[in-house]
Design an enzyme around this catalytic site. Structure first.
Site, PDB file in Angstrom:
ATOM      1  N   ASP A 364     -25.347  29.973  39.625  1.00  0.00           N
ATOM      2  CA  ASP A 364     -24.248  29.971  40.586  1.00  0.00           C
ATOM      3  C   ASP A 364     -24.246  31.264  41.395  1.00  0.00           C
ATOM      4  OD1 ASP A 364     -23.422  27.499  39.731  1.00  0.00           O
ATOM      5  OD2 ASP A 364     -21.950  28.288  38.300  1.00  0.00           O
ATOM      6  N   TYR A 434     -28.960  33.466  28.205  1.00  0.00           N
ATOM      7  CA  TYR A 434     -27.820  33.936  28.984  1.00  0.00           C
ATOM      8  C   TYR A 434     -27.040  34.976  28.188  1.00  0.00           C
ATOM      9  CZ  TYR A 434     -28.643  29.562  31.542  1.00  0.00           C
ATOM     10  OH  TYR A 434     -29.199  28.536  32.244  1.00  0.00           O
ATOM     11  N   TYR A 507     -24.936  23.327  31.386  1.00  0.00           N
ATOM     12  CA  TYR A 507     -23.840  23.983  32.113  1.00  0.00           C
ATOM     13  C   TYR A 507     -23.166  24.966  31.153  1.00  0.00           C
ATOM     14  CZ  TYR A 507     -24.289  20.472  35.807  1.00  0.00           C
ATOM     15  OH  TYR A 507     -24.749  19.682  36.823  1.00  0.00           O
TER      16      TYR A 507
END
Length: 548
Positions: A364, A434, A507
């Site tokens: 994003d 992440y 996600y």
């Protein structure tokens, strides 16, 4: 009387071109011998229907390709002399008449458009401005093509040659072959020279100009990423079958007779009507069937290179930079994009027509890309210059020294098409790591750390997130969380860093807060409290391409 004999250039014995000239002389001798064997009366029929001399040689299976490199004047001279000798030897009044017709029509035929190849093997065409261009032989035409390639500033190591012709050429050729079979099938020369398969117009054109192009461009023709495409079009061309139908329809309408359609019989070359009658197959039938044209085809030349791929890994340090251009209602979102910062600098180096940006997944706009970086490819369309390894390194330094310091690249290199295959595979099949700054609605406990780290290859079901439903299909996806761990933040009881490794395409934001129950399980459901993600960074994208 002027001498029409074929003369070759005189060269000195020490000239390195002697061998080449000798080869040409030998081929001219073979061509002259082949022409002497052609039946004058059959050649007359073809020339009467404006079939060019090169198509005549091609249809008679004359293998000496030198005829494409010789001017029409010389070719017609060869035919004229051969028929004159044949008439004198046979002392036939019919053959003598054939010879006279051939001689009287030579000048006309040299300037008329061939009814079979429509000018392609005459090297005559209309350019993109509809200006008539006429070349004597293949070398002149090849020189025009080579000059056009050089004008477009292409750097090439090899080339492939492609030719596209209108279907009316094939249709007219079928009409001619059918007529010749009907009229001459019983003659010996037909069985020996005309009945076997002959080279097509397309292949004859390619064979004629390939070697001259190789010499002029100083590269070889073969399988190549650089293509030279010649496209011939004739706007007024219609099928021969329709032409016959139109002609017969007009005749019968005038006489009041019943209208019937015509076509070429497949087995015996007869011209048949729909009512079952058969026409005689004389020269008037051939004239009726052929689609005659007043000018040659329009020819367009296109030079193009298959896309080249320049790949590497990028790092994004800003939370206000999108991966690709993001413009809504003419308003840009974010201060820049990775696509423009990288692709906009690489394109001028390759002098291409445009570029496309491909990456192994996406983050994003508010997510940084850190660690080893995300693999990407820049697809350069029709590059006129393939950069060297040194220039690629210089480009890498240039991008990394930009004052904005929004993006950096590493491991930049030119890749083959296999790079794209690996990239496409990695979008959904590889692992990504992440680091997320997470807030929960209660103080974190020691048991929470153990609970989170105990999960291995956790299966998560995610329905399409609410935030992307306007642009993504409402699907249910199963993803895998390979491992997780919590890093506590000193002096804070409700904030922690979540480190996790997931299947590509997961996600992450929704996995943390649950997305109103659309992702299950989630960090919130596992800990039994509200959970929100405050910041997210990608720290590693594991792929087989461009790894450190």
């Amino acid at each position: 009387m002027a001498d029409d004999s074929v003369t070759m250039p005189v060269v000195n014995d020490c000239d390195p071109a002697v061998a080449v000239v000798d080869d040409v002389t030998d081929e001219m001798k073979l061509l002259g011998m082949a022409v002497k064997e052609l039946p004058a009366h059959a050649v007359k029929d073809l020339m009467t229907q404006e079939v060019c001399v090169r198509c005549i040689f091609r249809l008679f299976n004359v293998q000496e390709g030198i005829y494409a490199l010789v001017s029409p004047t010389t070719l017609y001279s060869l035919i004229g002399k051969a028929t004159q000798v044949e008439a004198m030897e046979t002392r036939s009044s019919e053959e003598t008449e054939d010879m006279k017709i051939l001689h009287s029509s030579q000048e006309l035929k040299k300037s008329s458009v061939c009814s079979v190849c429509l000018g392609a093997l005459q090297f005559s065409y209309c350019d993109e401005r509809d200006v008539l261009v006429e070349k004597d032989h293949a070398e002149d035409f090849a020189r025009t093509v080579a000059e056009s390639v050089k004008e477009k500033c292409h750097e090439i190591a090899s080339f492939s040659l492609e030719v596209s012709l209108p279907t009316v050429i094939t249709e007219n050729e079928e009409v001619v072959v059918s007529f010749m079979k009907k009229k001459y099938a019983s003659e010996v020369w037909f069985q020996e020279k005309f009945s076997s398969a002959h080279i097509s117009v397309k292949d004859a054109l390619k064979l004629s100009i390939t070697h001259p192009l190789e010499v002029l461009l100083d590269v070889k023709c073969g399988v190549s990423d650089f293509r030279i495409r010649l496209t011939y079009e004739h706007l007024g061309a219609t099928s021969a079958e329709n032409k016959v139908g139109e002609n017969q329809c007009n005749k019968r309408l005038k006489s009041g007779a019943e209208v019937s359609s015509f076509h070429i019989g497949e087995g015996n070359g007869l011209i048949k009507c729909s009512n079952g009658t058969t026409q005689s197959g004389d020269i008037s039938d051939l004239n009726c069937q052929l689609r005659k044209v007043g000018q040659p085809c329009r020819m367009t030349l296109l030079c193009s290179r298959t896309p080249i791929y320049i790949g590497g890994r990028y790092l994004k340090f800003s939370r206000n930079v999108s991966q690709t251009r993001w413009i809504i209602d003419d308003e840009r979102k974010g201060e820049a994009s990775v696509e423009e910062l990288i692709g906009g600098n690489i394109l001028p180096m390759c002098n291409g027509d445009g570029y496309k940006f491909h990456a192994a997944g996406r983050e994003d706009i508010d997510v940084r890309m850190l660690g080893s970086g995300r693999p990407f490819l820049i697809e350069i369309q029709n590059a006129r210059h393939v950069p060297s390894e040194m220039s690629i390194k210089e480009m890498e330094k240039k991008i990394n020294s930009m004052e904005s310091n929004l993006v950096r690249v590493k491991h930049l290199k030119v890749l083959g098409i296999q790079g794209w295959s690996l990239m496409h595979e990695g979008e959904a099949e590889k692992q990504k790591q992440y680091a997320a700054l997470v807030w929960i609605s209660r103080p974190i406990k020691e048991d929470d750390l153990q609970t989170i780290s105990s999960f291995q290859d956790l299966k998560v079901v995610q329905r399409t997130p609410v935030r992307v439903l306007h642009r993504r299909s409402p699907l249910e996806r199963e993803k895998i969380i390979h491992w997780m761990k919590i890093e506590e933040i000193a002096g804070s009881s409700q904030y922690f860093l979540l480190h996790l490794c997931t299947q590509a395409g997961t996600y992450i934001k929704e996995f943390v807060h649950g997305d109103l129950g659309r992702t299950h399980p989630s960090i919130g459901s596992i800990l039994g409290c509200r959970a929100e993600i405050l910041q997210l960074d990608v720290t590693d994208v594991k792929m087989d391409i461009l790894n450190e």
